[in-house]
Design a protein around this motif. Structure first.
Motif, PDB file in Angstrom:
ATOM      1  N   ASN A  95      48.939  49.806  39.139  1.00 18.55           N
ATOM      2  CA  ASN A  95      49.838  49.967  40.277  1.00 18.55           C
ATOM      3  C   ASN A  95      51.295  50.110  39.819  1.00 18.55           C
ATOM      4  O   ASN A  95      51.933  49.111  39.468  1.00 18.55           O
ATOM      5  CB  ASN A  95      49.682  48.747  41.199  1.00 18.55           C
ATOM      6  N   LYS A 106      43.548  54.348  47.155  1.00 14.18           N
ATOM      7  CA  LYS A 106      44.622  53.685  46.405  1.00 14.18           C
ATOM      8  C   LYS A 106      45.331  54.693  45.502  1.00 14.18           C
ATOM      9  O   LYS A 106      46.559  54.694  45.409  1.00 14.18           O
ATOM     10  CB  LYS A 106      44.064  52.535  45.548  1.00 14.18           C
ATOM     11  N   THR A 122      47.555  46.513  34.901  1.00 15.71           N
ATOM     12  CA  THR A 122      47.601  46.988  36.290  1.00 15.71           C
ATOM     13  C   THR A 122      47.491  48.501  36.300  1.00 15.71           C
ATOM     14  O   THR A 122      47.820  49.162  35.317  1.00 15.71           O
ATOM     15  CB  THR A 122      48.916  46.571  36.980  1.00 15.71           C
TER      16      THR A 122
HETATM   17  N1  LIG Z   1      45.034  44.846  53.792  1.00 14.22           N
HETATM   18  C1  LIG Z   1      44.074  45.076  52.912  1.00 14.22           C
HETATM   19  N2  LIG Z   1      44.116  44.414  51.750  1.00 14.22           N
HETATM   20  C2  LIG Z   1      43.148  44.681  50.850  1.00 14.22           C
HETATM   21  C3  LIG Z   1      42.114  45.589  51.084  1.00 14.22           C
HETATM   22  N3  LIG Z   1      41.300  45.623  49.995  1.00 14.22           N
HETATM   23  C4  LIG Z   1      41.831  44.748  49.107  1.00 14.22           C
HETATM   24  N4  LIG Z   1      42.943  44.180  49.620  1.00 14.22           N
HETATM   25  C5  LIG Z   1      43.883  43.253  48.996  1.00 14.22           C
HETATM   26  O1  LIG Z   1      44.604  43.989  48.045  1.00 14.22           O
HETATM   27  C6  LIG Z   1      45.127  43.124  47.064  1.00 14.22           C
HETATM   28  C7  LIG Z   1      44.882  43.765  45.715  1.00 14.22           C
HETATM   29  O2  LIG Z   1      45.617  44.943  45.710  1.00 14.22           O
HETATM   30  P1  LIG Z   1      45.154  46.281  45.031  1.00 14.22           P
HETATM   31  O3  LIG Z   1      45.924  47.385  45.684  1.00 14.22           O
HETATM   32  O4  LIG Z   1      43.639  46.354  45.016  1.00 14.22           O
HETATM   33  O5  LIG Z   1      45.562  46.162  43.556  1.00 14.22           O
HETATM   34  P2  LIG Z   1      46.994  45.924  42.954  1.00 14.22           P
HETATM   35  O6  LIG Z   1      47.072  44.456  42.666  1.00 14.22           O
HETATM   36  O7  LIG Z   1      48.076  46.521  43.784  1.00 14.22           O
HETATM   37  O8  LIG Z   1      46.925  46.821  41.656  1.00 14.22           O
HETATM   38  P3  LIG Z   1      46.168  46.508  40.326  1.00 14.22           P
HETATM   39  O9  LIG Z   1      47.112  45.666  39.526  1.00 14.22           O
HETATM   40  O10 LIG Z   1      45.918  47.819  39.691  1.00 14.22           O
HETATM   41  O11 LIG Z   1      44.921  45.770  40.695  1.00 14.22           O
HETATM   42  C8  LIG Z   1      44.454  41.782  47.276  1.00 14.22           C
HETATM   43  O12 LIG Z   1      45.396  40.935  47.922  1.00 14.22           O
HETATM   44  C9  LIG Z   1      43.311  42.110  48.237  1.00 14.22           C
HETATM   45  O13 LIG Z   1      43.002  41.035  49.104  1.00 14.22           O
HETATM   46  C10 LIG Z   1      42.105  46.276  52.324  1.00 14.22           C
HETATM   47  O14 LIG Z   1      41.270  47.128  52.616  1.00 14.22           O
HETATM   48  N5  LIG Z   1      43.103  45.983  53.206  1.00 14.22           N
END
Ligand SMILES: Nc1nc2c(ncn2[C@@H]2O[C@H](COP(=O)(O)OP(=O)(O)OP(=O)(O)O)[C@@H](O)[C@H]2O)c(=O)[nH]1
Ligand SMILES: [Zn+2]
Length: 211
Positions: free
Chosen positions: A151, A186, A149
């Motif tokens: 995040n 992000k 990740t």
């Molecule tokens: N509300 C919203 N959700 C989004 C958007 N783009 C992607 N998502 C959602 O974001 C989620 C993924 O979150 P991310 O912030 O991309 O990644 P993360 O899981 O927090 O972090 P990583 O582990 O690094 O991938 C999924 O549920 C996607 O459907 C957006 O523009 N708006």
């Protein structure tokens, strides 16, 4: 929270044949999946990905985000390691659901960033929960993860919920002209530990999505 283990089966993929485990969250009625490969219940930290559903990126080849690329790369890395787990959590759109995500995308088409769009719709930037990972991982005999990740809030939430994170493994892949602004947001607003220079380009990953 009651997470019920329902069934398991083989899941052949281009990278490996995983075991697919189905779980039901009785409180929400949502079903969640774990894919495992190799001996994961031996007490050693397991290479893992906790992936939140993104129908558009994971299944429809969207280039607006990095989800599909990360999903593919995570499965590939687990296959290379010969051992690992991927939790696929049904919390679409950072927890706001698919239809609200489409509303949020519409606002982003008009200039809002991903956080502003959520806020304009009356939602917090991120509504996801990770406590359900605890019973899922316990069922699989997994105590700690080498977590793929970018995040830090996910690492903190999992740790708070009781999942050991022995290591964070960066997962920076899938940069393309359509998601550059989203990835910068992000990093800038949601605290993701990544710089655009860290990313492999979308064209370097297995399923090529032309810009
Ligand atoms: N509300 C919203 N959700 C989004 C958007 N783009 C992607 N998502 C959602 O974001 C989620 C993924 O979150 P991310 O912030 O991309 O990644 P993360 O899981 O927090 O972090 P990583 O582990 O690094 O991938 C999924 O549920 C996607 O459907 C957006 O523009 N708006
Ligand atoms: Zn996505």
């Amino acid at each position: 929270m009651t997470i019920r283990y329902i069934a398991a089966s083989r899941l052949p993929t281009p990278w490996a044949t995983f075991t697919m485990h189905g779980f039901e969250d009785e409180a929400t009625g949502k079903d969640h999946i774990a894919l495992t490969l190799g001996e994961v219940g031996d007490g050693e930290p397991v290479l893992g990905r906790v992936h939140s559903e993104c129908l558009t990126g994971d299944a429809l080849f969207s280039m607006r985000c990095d989800c599909g690329y990360q999903l593919q790369e995570a499965l590939k890395r687990i296959a290379e390691e010969g051992r690992g787990v991927l939790l696929y959590l049904r919390q679409e759109g950072r927890g706001i659901g698919l239809l609200n995500k489409i509303r949020a995308y519409h606002l982003q088409d008009q200039g809002a960033d991903t956080v502003e769009a959520n806020e304009q719709l009356g939602f917090a930037a991120d509504l996801r929960r990770y406590d359900l990972c605890v019973p899922m991982l316990e069922t699989l005999g997994i105590g700690s993860l080498k977590l793929m990740t970018n995040n830090p809030r996910k690492v903190a939430a999992l740790t708070r919920a009781g999942v050991g994170v022995s290591e964070r493994v960066a997962l920076t892949t899938g940069l393309n002209p359509h998601n550059e602004h989203y990835l910068s947001t992000k990093a800038g607003k949601l605290g993701h530990m990544m710089a655009l220079g860290d990313f492999t380009q979308a064209s370097d990953v297995d399923i090529e999505r032309k810009p």
